[in-house]
Write a protein that holds these residues in place. Sequence first.
Motif, mmCIF file in Angstrom:
data_model
loop_
_atom_site.group_PDB
_atom_site.id
_atom_site.type_symbol
_atom_site.label_atom_id
_atom_site.label_comp_id
_atom_site.label_asym_id
_atom_site.label_seq_id
_atom_site.Cartn_x
_atom_site.Cartn_y
_atom_site.Cartn_z
ATOM 1 N N ALA A 132 0.748 -0.962 -0.073
ATOM 2 C CA ALA A 132 -0.012 -0.402 -0.121
ATOM 3 C C ALA A 132 0.799 1.055 -0.048
ATOM 4 O O ALA A 132 0.333 1.877 -0.274
ATOM 5 N N LEU A 135 2.274 2.251 -3.273
ATOM 6 C CA LEU A 135 1.118 2.777 -4.149
ATOM 7 C C LEU A 135 1.060 4.832 -3.620
ATOM 8 O O LEU A 135 1.416 5.041 -4.745
ATOM 9 N N ALA A 136 0.798 4.605 -2.372
ATOM 10 C CA ALA A 136 1.027 5.856 -2.479
ATOM 11 C C ALA A 136 2.426 6.776 -2.885
ATOM 12 O O ALA A 136 2.020 7.916 -3.065
ATOM 13 N N SER A 148 -3.792 8.463 -0.404
ATOM 14 C CA SER A 148 -4.305 6.734 1.163
ATOM 15 C C SER A 148 -4.962 5.444 1.005
ATOM 16 O O SER A 148 -5.582 5.330 -0.541
ATOM 17 N N VAL A 149 -4.066 4.896 1.490
ATOM 18 C CA VAL A 149 -5.134 3.650 0.851
ATOM 19 C C VAL A 149 -5.209 3.219 1.993
ATOM 20 O O VAL A 149 -5.082 2.521 2.997
ATOM 21 N N ASP A 150 -6.569 2.650 1.535
ATOM 22 C CA ASP A 150 -8.198 1.791 2.989
ATOM 23 C C ASP A 150 -8.323 0.824 2.874
ATOM 24 O O ASP A 150 -8.640 0.572 1.211
ATOM 25 N N ARG A 174 -6.477 2.087 7.489
ATOM 26 C CA ARG A 174 -5.836 3.290 6.413
ATOM 27 C C ARG A 174 -4.485 2.260 6.884
ATOM 28 O O ARG A 174 -3.179 1.896 7.639
ATOM 29 N N HIS A 177 -0.067 6.130 4.117
ATOM 30 C CA HIS A 177 -0.489 7.627 3.038
ATOM 31 C C HIS A 177 0.719 8.597 2.285
ATOM 32 O O HIS A 177 1.754 7.821 3.147
ATOM 33 N N LEU A 249 -10.548 -0.766 -5.031
ATOM 34 C CA LEU A 249 -9.314 -2.069 -5.111
ATOM 35 C C LEU A 249 -9.610 -2.928 -5.431
ATOM 36 O O LEU A 249 -10.381 -3.647 -4.406
ATOM 37 N N ALA A 259 -8.196 3.730 -3.152
ATOM 38 C CA ALA A 259 -7.403 4.854 -2.567
ATOM 39 C C ALA A 259 -8.587 6.264 -3.500
ATOM 40 O O ALA A 259 -8.275 6.465 -4.491
ATOM 41 N N ALA A 281 -4.056 1.977 -9.945
ATOM 42 C CA ALA A 281 -5.553 1.293 -8.820
ATOM 43 C C ALA A 281 -5.394 -0.329 -9.579
ATOM 44 O O ALA A 281 -5.356 -1.367 -8.325
#
Length: 671
Positions: A132, A135-136, A148-150, A174, A177, A249, A259, A281
């Motif tokens: 995660a 990606l951020a 942010s990736v939740d 989360r 981020h 996602l 995301a 994503a």
Amino acid sequence: MSVFDVEQRYRRLNDVACQVMGVEEEDALLGRVFPYGVPEDVAQRGLLKALRDVAATGEPTHYEAFSRAPSGIREHAWNMELWPVRDASGEVSAVGLAAYDSSEQHWARQRLAVLDEAAVSIGTSLDLDRTAQELADLVVPRFADFASVDLLEAVMRGDEPAEAGPDDVVVLRRLAHAAGRIGAPGALLGPGTTDTYPPYSPPARALSTGQPVLSRSGAPDFDHWMATAPERAQSLRGVVVTSLVAVPLIARGTTLGVAVLLRTRPDVFNEDDFVLARELASRAALCVDNARRYTRERSTALALQESLLPRGPSRQSAVDVASRYLPAGSRAGVGGDWFDVIPLSGARVGLVVGDVVGHGIQASATMGRLRTAVQTLADVDLPPDELLAHLDDLVLRLAADDDSAGGDRVAVGATGATCLYAVYDPVSRELAVASAGHPPPVLVLPDGGTRVVDVSVGPVLGVGGLPFETTEIQLPEGSLVTLFTDGLVEPTEGDPDLGIALLARTLAEGHSAQASLEDRCDRVLSALLPKNPGDDVALVLARTRALDADHVRVWDLPADFEVVADARRRAVAQLEQWGLEDVAFVTELVVSELVTNAIRYGADPIQLRLIHDRTLICEVSDGSSTSPHLRRARIFDEGGRGLLLVAQLTTSWGTRHTRNGKTIWAEQALT
């Protein structure tokens, strides 16, 4: 297009230049000195110097700039050609400039570069948090100012998440981020916290519909989302968010999380950005799902492993024990290492450590089968070499069954397994050890000296046809017996001998410090293992105890029935000395029955032994190898009820074969 004199004053501009610079007509700039009308960052990046160099040298040049035009809000990429303009005498009298807006090509190259980097930078591990965060970090700041990736809570556990409806309030955790222009990474809710998304907010809509959502500041859903989260609104105080993209996602048809990308720069997300965010994503979701599946398999294997390992202290008093099991820290996952402490008859204890080659659920399941087999064979009170021989035969049968089953099952013999089995007797203070391809134990004597037990190492389990040997040594009381798997000693420069030597030194140092067994376990692990061990590790430290003559009484008996009454009297007298009069009646009956059976069905020599430990143990040995069997006597039978009474009145009983015959034993609990 523009023309400047050698003093960098505007001389001519075409209509497009006026539009870009936001002036009505070229006369508004004529005579003005550059960089008037141009953003300062463009001049500072070297355009003014480029104009001066062309005027001074008369050589054309090329210049690139990336900036926001005065008349627009979106940043543009500019390719500029500068050349000298000469008069009739050939002297440089002006500089011409042609600027090409290559923004679309620039952004297309940037998007391709981001996708190319995503292919190698996202999913470098099978760790959810790291995936995660990758990606951020990729999208900030080149693509967004905050990301942010939740993920749904079920995904964090490795489970399949339930689908969210359009009217559901969604709670996500989360994972990662990154913040660019918003400020420090703590500007919004940080990793590990939960965030609530009300229905119809952009992230909630993305989750329920499975489609990306593009929203801008001032849109009802965006403002509602901000208004329903005071913490978010507080953290963004003074920051103007211009646009938002919420991308679900989704991997293999399963929605894992969302995301959220924010921009504070003037140029908002457009359709091209929208497509790029969806592609990123999609790629990240596959990596997250792979990490989720790995987390689930690892959790399952670890739960299986932990359920098969001993829980809490064993009910024995022959040794003090401390143990550790560490699963592998690499992506290989949980392996097949195990250990066991098995109470045996006669106050003895069995110490086991083993290793099934391989990792994952299959290795854990194989370990469980072997551990159960060892416990069953230990209950028969076999010597260590005979126990390993039976275990070797069992592995061969399991391998044959796995081969005949076919499919994806991996035969035990094909993967390989090692085992070390040791039996310690606190009465004789003797340690008997046999090994099936396993590293030998390390001893620490009461004076602090260390030695490696010289065990005759047999073949690994599943080879078949080769014998095992038992090594017997006398130990002083308070000796420390260390059993371990190869994962503990192999990390030391890849040489097990060096690892065993380091283990011995570490144990000796711990002995001088008079540390507890638990502390010594921790000391060994920290000294020998890296932060993330590549293999499973099992470690057992056992400090020996001894039962002195005050707790053991032995009588040699002739093969005469008249001695039965004398044996009962001696046993009762000894119980009175130990203060165990409460169990005298049952002990008298047990002694009478076992001694009578030994005289009637056994052979010389006959011996009676009482052991006062945490239980009262009564043992009768004779020279015959024939074992008694418990049977139910019929109404008119004159015998056959003695062993039934012994079994009913005692906690446990059994037969242990020795080199010269057998021993029948019975235990009684002491209050």
